[in-house]
Motif scaffolding. Structure first.
Motif, PDB file in Angstrom:
ATOM      1  N   ASP A  75       0.850  -1.189   0.000  1.00 53.23           N
ATOM      2  CA  ASP A  75       0.000   0.000   0.000  1.00 53.23           C
ATOM      3  C   ASP A  75       0.886   1.239   0.000  1.00 53.23           C
ATOM      4  O   ASP A  75       2.087   1.143  -0.248  1.00 53.23           O
ATOM      5  CB  ASP A  75      -0.959  -0.010   1.195  1.00 53.23           C
ATOM      6  N   ARG A  76       0.315   2.409   0.258  1.00 49.23           N
ATOM      7  CA  ARG A  76       1.091   3.635   0.120  1.00 49.23           C
ATOM      8  C   ARG A  76       2.077   3.868   1.255  1.00 49.23           C
ATOM      9  O   ARG A  76       2.727   4.906   1.293  1.00 49.23           O
ATOM     10  CB  ARG A  76       0.171   4.842  -0.050  1.00 49.23           C
ATOM     11  N   VAL A  77       2.189   2.930   2.177  1.00 51.89           N
ATOM     12  CA  VAL A  77       3.236   2.994   3.200  1.00 51.89           C
ATOM     13  C   VAL A  77       4.270   1.901   2.915  1.00 51.89           C
ATOM     14  O   VAL A  77       4.974   1.460   3.808  1.00 51.89           O
ATOM     15  CB  VAL A  77       2.646   2.832   4.611  1.00 51.89           C
TER      16      VAL A  77
ATOM     17  N   LEU B 110      -6.908  -0.245   7.265  1.00 52.16           N
ATOM     18  CA  LEU B 110      -6.286   1.030   7.616  1.00 52.16           C
ATOM     19  C   LEU B 110      -6.008   1.869   6.365  1.00 52.16           C
ATOM     20  O   LEU B 110      -6.176   3.092   6.372  1.00 52.16           O
ATOM     21  CB  LEU B 110      -4.991   0.786   8.386  1.00 52.16           C
ATOM     22  N   SER B 111      -5.571   1.215   5.287  1.00 54.51           N
ATOM     23  CA  SER B 111      -5.262   1.954   4.070  1.00 54.51           C
ATOM     24  C   SER B 111      -6.516   2.549   3.449  1.00 54.51           C
ATOM     25  O   SER B 111      -6.451   3.557   2.728  1.00 54.51           O
ATOM     26  CB  SER B 111      -4.555   1.043   3.051  1.00 54.51           C
ATOM     27  N   ARG B 112      -7.675   1.928   3.727  1.00 56.13           N
ATOM     28  CA  ARG B 112      -8.938   2.425   3.186  1.00 56.13           C
ATOM     29  C   ARG B 112      -9.692   3.296   4.177  1.00 56.13           C
ATOM     30  O   ARG B 112     -10.781   3.798   3.864  1.00 56.13           O
ATOM     31  CB  ARG B 112      -9.817   1.242   2.758  1.00 56.13           C
TER      32      ARG B 112
ATOM     33  N   GLN C 237      -0.966   4.093  11.305  1.00 60.16           N
ATOM     34  CA  GLN C 237      -1.852   5.153  10.829  1.00 60.16           C
ATOM     35  C   GLN C 237      -1.117   6.495  10.788  1.00 60.16           C
ATOM     36  O   GLN C 237      -1.288   7.277   9.846  1.00 60.16           O
ATOM     37  CB  GLN C 237      -3.083   5.252  11.721  1.00 60.16           C
ATOM     38  N   ARG C 238      -0.314   6.759  11.822  1.00 63.18           N
ATOM     39  CA  ARG C 238       0.456   8.007  11.835  1.00 63.18           C
ATOM     40  C   ARG C 238       1.451   8.033  10.682  1.00 63.18           C
ATOM     41  O   ARG C 238       1.624   9.073  10.034  1.00 63.18           O
ATOM     42  CB  ARG C 238       1.197   8.148  13.172  1.00 63.18           C
ATOM     43  N   ARG C 239       2.114   6.913  10.428  1.00 58.28           N
ATOM     44  CA  ARG C 239       3.054   6.835   9.312  1.00 58.28           C
ATOM     45  C   ARG C 239       2.327   7.107   7.992  1.00 58.28           C
ATOM     46  O   ARG C 239       2.836   7.826   7.134  1.00 58.28           O
ATOM     47  CB  ARG C 239       3.709   5.452   9.296  1.00 58.28           C
ATOM     48  N   MET C 240       1.150   6.529   7.835  1.00 61.46           N
ATOM     49  CA  MET C 240       0.387   6.720   6.603  1.00 61.46           C
ATOM     50  C   MET C 240       0.012   8.190   6.413  1.00 61.46           C
ATOM     51  O   MET C 240       0.130   8.736   5.308  1.00 61.46           O
ATOM     52  CB  MET C 240      -0.860   5.839   6.622  1.00 61.46           C
ATOM     53  N   ARG C 241      -0.438   8.839   7.481  1.00 64.90           N
ATOM     54  CA  ARG C 241      -0.784  10.255   7.375  1.00 64.90           C
ATOM     55  C   ARG C 241       0.433  11.089   6.996  1.00 64.90           C
ATOM     56  O   ARG C 241       0.352  11.970   6.130  1.00 64.90           O
ATOM     57  CB  ARG C 241      -1.374  10.758   8.700  1.00 64.90           C
ATOM     58  N   LEU C 242       1.555  10.815   7.632  1.00 60.08           N
ATOM     59  CA  LEU C 242       2.771  11.578   7.350  1.00 60.08           C
ATOM     60  C   LEU C 242       3.248  11.386   5.918  1.00 60.08           C
ATOM     61  O   LEU C 242       3.585  12.354   5.230  1.00 60.08           O
ATOM     62  CB  LEU C 242       3.888  11.176   8.327  1.00 60.08           C
ATOM     63  N   VAL C 243       3.291  10.137   5.476  1.00 62.14           N
ATOM     64  CA  VAL C 243       3.758   9.856   4.119  1.00 62.14           C
ATOM     65  C   VAL C 243       2.846  10.534   3.092  1.00 62.14           C
ATOM     66  O   VAL C 243       3.310  11.132   2.119  1.00 62.14           O
ATOM     67  CB  VAL C 243       3.816   8.328   3.878  1.00 62.14           C
ATOM     68  N   THR C 244       1.544  10.463   3.337  1.00 60.77           N
ATOM     69  CA  THR C 244       0.594  11.107   2.426  1.00 60.77           C
ATOM     70  C   THR C 244       0.804  12.613   2.393  1.00 60.77           C
ATOM     71  O   THR C 244       0.792  13.235   1.320  1.00 60.77           O
ATOM     72  CB  THR C 244      -0.849  10.784   2.860  1.00 60.77           C
ATOM     73  N   ALA C 245       1.014  13.221   3.557  1.00 61.06           N
ATOM     74  CA  ALA C 245       1.212  14.668   3.629  1.00 61.06           C
ATOM     75  C   ALA C 245       2.517  15.083   2.968  1.00 61.06           C
ATOM     76  O   ALA C 245       2.573  16.093   2.255  1.00 61.06           O
ATOM     77  CB  ALA C 245       1.190  15.121   5.087  1.00 61.06           C
ATOM     78  N   ILE C 246       3.582  14.330   3.187  1.00 62.43           N
ATOM     79  CA  ILE C 246       4.882  14.655   2.587  1.00 62.43           C
ATOM     80  C   ILE C 246       4.780  14.668   1.067  1.00 62.43           C
ATOM     81  O   ILE C 246       5.268  15.582   0.396  1.00 62.43           O
ATOM     82  CB  ILE C 246       5.952  13.656   3.065  1.00 62.43           C
ATOM     83  N   ARG C 247       4.129  13.678   0.511  1.00 65.50           N
ATOM     84  CA  ARG C 247       3.972  13.622  -0.943  1.00 65.50           C
ATOM     85  C   ARG C 247       3.099  14.769  -1.452  1.00 65.50           C
ATOM     86  O   ARG C 247       3.358  15.341  -2.515  1.00 65.50           O
ATOM     87  CB  ARG C 247       3.381  12.276  -1.348  1.00 65.50           C
ATOM     88  N   ALA C 248       2.072  15.130  -0.684  1.00 59.84           N
ATOM     89  CA  ALA C 248       1.212  16.240  -1.096  1.00 59.84           C
ATOM     90  C   ALA C 248       1.968  17.560  -1.062  1.00 59.84           C
ATOM     91  O   ALA C 248       1.820  18.401  -1.955  1.00 59.84           O
ATOM     92  CB  ALA C 248      -0.019  16.310  -0.191  1.00 59.84           C
TER      93      ALA C 248
END
Length: 244
Positions: free
Chosen positions: A49-51, A157-159, A188-199
């Motif tokens: 997934d995206r993490v 979690l990814s969804r 979940q925190r890692r997923m939020r961070l990774v998503t924000a960094i890419r954005a």
């Protein structure tokens, strides 16, 4: 080294064999959206997934089951196979790798010179290779039943949905930590961070908008989380991505 984005669109599909790259290159895959299951030959499957970061080489059979519409970035190694090629399975992406990926995304978006894009791709490859080499507990040391529980939990979690009914959250939490080295909350925190960094690297939207889209409570929550993880505010991180 080359850097491209790809889409895999359509309904969920059964297992199918996928090559590494058209020209027989070794490739790194970094998912941006969606999730798929991946396995090496007849071995166990791992959710990507995206993490995650996945690595494929031409002479290894990789089977993939896409679960919907996927988007992912691909870094290809046209001239050589890197030293981490023996790692057979995907790994969780670290925050340094997410930042290196953000730098590469920003370089492509700003159309920086090819030499700079290639240099950033090499930095990403080094960091992602470290993630693959230092992956937590090898999945073949985990019972199949626990691997399945973790896969179900990661997909939920990814969804952004709850863990499936009938799955004990305490059992899922123990198996999750054993396999990934993270608790589900940390994941979940890692997923939020990774998503924000890419954005931050790829769009010029305001940080409050990015915070909401990435799952943070507000701009202040995003700022605290990014600063704690990287040592920079979102504005400073955007400036770093724009440098070069």
């Amino acid at each position: 080294m080359t850097f491209e984005s790809h889409w895999c669109a359509g309904e969920p599909v059964s297992w199918r064999q996928e090559s590494a790259a058209a020209a027989g290159e070794a490739v790194l895959l970094l998912p941006l959206r969606g999730a798929w299951r991946e396995r090496d030959g007849d071995s166990f499957s791992t959710l990507v997934d995206r993490v995650s970061v996945s690595f494929r080489i031409p002479d290894r059979r990789t089977w993939v089951s896409h679960l919907g519409v996927d988007r992912f970035d691909v870094v290809a190694f046209p001239d050589s196979t890197p030293g981490f090629a023996q790692h057979p399975h995907p790994a969780l992406i670290s925050i340094p790798t997410a930042v290196a990926h953000g730098e590469l995304i920003a370089a492509r978006r700003r159309r920086l010179p090819p030499a700079e894009v290639s240099a950033r791709a090499r930095r990403l490859a080094v960091s992602a290779g470290r993630d693959l080499l230092l992956a937590h507990t090898p999945a073949d040391e985990i019972p199949p039943s626990q691997r399945k529980v973790v896969e179900v939990a990661r997909l939920a979690l990814s969804r952004g949905t709850a863990v499936a009914p009938g799955v004990s959250r305490s059992h899922a939490s123990r198996a999750f930590h054993r396999l990934t080295g993270l608790t589900m909350t940390q994941y979940q925190r890692r997923m939020r961070l990774v998503t924000a960094i890419r954005a931050i690297a790829s769009v010029d939207r305001g940080f409050a908008n990015i915070a909401a889209a990435s799952g943070f409570a507000d701009h202040a929550h995003l700022t605290r989380s990014v600063r704690d993880a990287i040592g920079l505010t979102p504005a400073q991180l955007r400036d770093r991505f724009r440098a070069g």
